[in-house]
Design a protein around this motif. Sequence first.
Motif, PDB file in Angstrom:
ATOM      1  N   LYS A   2       0.798  -1.219   0.000  1.00 20.68           N
ATOM      2  CA  LYS A   2       0.000   0.000   0.000  1.00 20.68           C
ATOM      3  C   LYS A   2       0.835   1.275   0.000  1.00 20.68           C
ATOM      4  CE  LYS A   2      -4.120  -1.955   1.934  1.00 20.68           C
ATOM      5  NZ  LYS A   2      -5.359  -1.638   2.567  1.00 20.68           N
ATOM      6  N   ILE A   5       1.778   1.957  -3.566  1.00 19.37           N
ATOM      7  CA  ILE A   5       0.630   2.377  -4.357  1.00 19.37           C
ATOM      8  C   ILE A   5       0.238   3.803  -3.988  1.00 19.37           C
ATOM      9  CG2 ILE A   5      -1.827   1.947  -4.769  1.00 19.37           C
ATOM     10  CD1 ILE A   5      -1.110  -1.076  -4.443  1.00 19.37           C
ATOM     11  N   GLU A   9       0.107   7.035  -6.480  1.00 19.28           N
ATOM     12  CA  GLU A   9      -1.137   7.783  -6.662  1.00 19.28           C
ATOM     13  C   GLU A   9      -0.983   9.246  -6.247  1.00 19.28           C
ATOM     14  OE1 GLU A   9      -4.189   4.050  -6.075  1.00 19.28           O
ATOM     15  OE2 GLU A   9      -3.941   5.470  -4.449  1.00 19.28           O
ATOM     16  N   TYR A  31       8.556   0.098  -6.493  1.00 15.97           N
ATOM     17  CA  TYR A  31       7.593  -0.407  -5.519  1.00 15.97           C
ATOM     18  C   TYR A  31       7.225  -1.856  -5.836  1.00 15.97           C
ATOM     19  CZ  TYR A  31       4.240   0.659  -9.245  1.00 15.97           C
ATOM     20  OH  TYR A  31       3.575   0.716 -10.451  1.00 15.97           O
ATOM     21  N   ASP A  33       4.403  -4.551  -6.479  1.00 15.64           N
ATOM     22  CA  ASP A  33       3.010  -4.637  -6.919  1.00 15.64           C
ATOM     23  C   ASP A  33       2.440  -5.953  -6.394  1.00 15.64           C
ATOM     24  OD1 ASP A  33       0.595  -5.022  -8.236  1.00 15.64           O
ATOM     25  OD2 ASP A  33       1.316  -4.152 -10.111  1.00 15.64           O
ATOM     26  N   GLY A  35      -0.549  -7.109  -6.360  1.00 17.35           N
ATOM     27  CA  GLY A  35      -1.510  -7.759  -7.246  1.00 17.35           C
ATOM     28  C   GLY A  35      -0.838  -8.624  -8.291  1.00 17.35           C
ATOM     29  N   ALA A  36       0.249  -8.114  -8.853  1.00 15.56           N
ATOM     30  CA  ALA A  36       0.979  -8.859  -9.890  1.00 15.56           C
ATOM     31  C   ALA A  36       2.038  -9.776  -9.277  1.00 15.56           C
ATOM     32  CB  ALA A  36       1.650  -7.883 -10.852  1.00 15.56           C
ATOM     33  N   ASP A  38       5.095  -8.831  -8.387  1.00 14.20           N
ATOM     34  CA  ASP A  38       6.451  -8.498  -8.844  1.00 14.20           C
ATOM     35  C   ASP A  38       6.801  -7.059  -8.476  1.00 14.20           C
ATOM     36  OD1 ASP A  38       5.047  -6.950 -10.707  1.00 14.20           O
ATOM     37  OD2 ASP A  38       5.595  -8.181 -12.423  1.00 14.20           O
ATOM     38  N   TRP A  39       8.042  -6.694  -8.726  1.00 15.66           N
ATOM     39  CA  TRP A  39       8.533  -5.356  -8.457  1.00 15.66           C
ATOM     40  C   TRP A  39       8.368  -4.499  -9.694  1.00 15.66           C
ATOM     41  CZ3 TRP A  39      10.147  -3.442  -3.834  1.00 15.66           C
ATOM     42  CH2 TRP A  39      10.304  -4.387  -2.800  1.00 15.66           C
ATOM     43  N   ARG A  40       8.102  -3.220  -9.494  1.00 16.86           N
ATOM     44  CA  ARG A  40       7.925  -2.279 -10.605  1.00 16.86           C
ATOM     45  C   ARG A  40       8.908  -1.130 -10.446  1.00 16.86           C
ATOM     46  NH1 ARG A  40       2.805  -3.440 -13.136  1.00 16.86           N
ATOM     47  NH2 ARG A  40       2.724  -5.701 -12.849  1.00 16.86           N
ATOM     48  N   GLN A  42       8.994   2.699 -12.068  1.00 19.85           N
ATOM     49  CA  GLN A  42       8.221   3.654 -12.848  1.00 19.85           C
ATOM     50  C   GLN A  42       9.001   4.945 -12.979  1.00 19.85           C
ATOM     51  OE1 GLN A  42       4.134   4.027 -11.744  1.00 19.85           O
ATOM     52  NE2 GLN A  42       3.868   5.946 -12.846  1.00 19.85           N
ATOM     53  N   GLY A  89       8.904  -4.085 -15.091  1.00 15.82           N
ATOM     54  CA  GLY A  89       8.808  -4.934 -13.919  1.00 15.82           C
ATOM     55  C   GLY A  89       9.744  -6.113 -13.982  1.00 15.82           C
TER      56      GLY A  89
END
Length: 124
Positions: A2, A5, A9, A31, A33, A35-36, A38-40, A42, A89
């Motif tokens: 969180k 995320i 956001e 960060y 993720d 849900g997926a 894995d690491w992202r 951005q 990712g």
Amino acid sequence: GKLGINAIESKKSLYDLEKEMQIEKLAYVIYFDGGAGDWRIQAVAVAPGSFESRVPLKKDWRGLERSALAQISGIEDIVFCHHSGFIGGALTLESVIRMGRESLAEEAQELAKQSKQEAEQKSE
């Protein structure tokens, strides 16, 4: 989870934080993720609401996924790189950090090349 995320956001607060803390402009936000799974990584946009990244991910990675991307990048657990280079990712934190380092190195080479070309044009 969180925290990552919420940070994504609240991109405007990232720009505010840079000003308040008088730090150099950040290139990436990393960060997990959940849900997926894995690491992202951005790329930070040049300004709030912009689709142009300060330092996009490497050009030859863009639009590729999994095995094709792993072969080109040499990063075994790499998952994807968006076609614009704004996000990518991998399965491990170490790999997304490597993605950022290699993309920053490519950007530095591009800037050095541009500076050299500009200097040559001025001397003509």
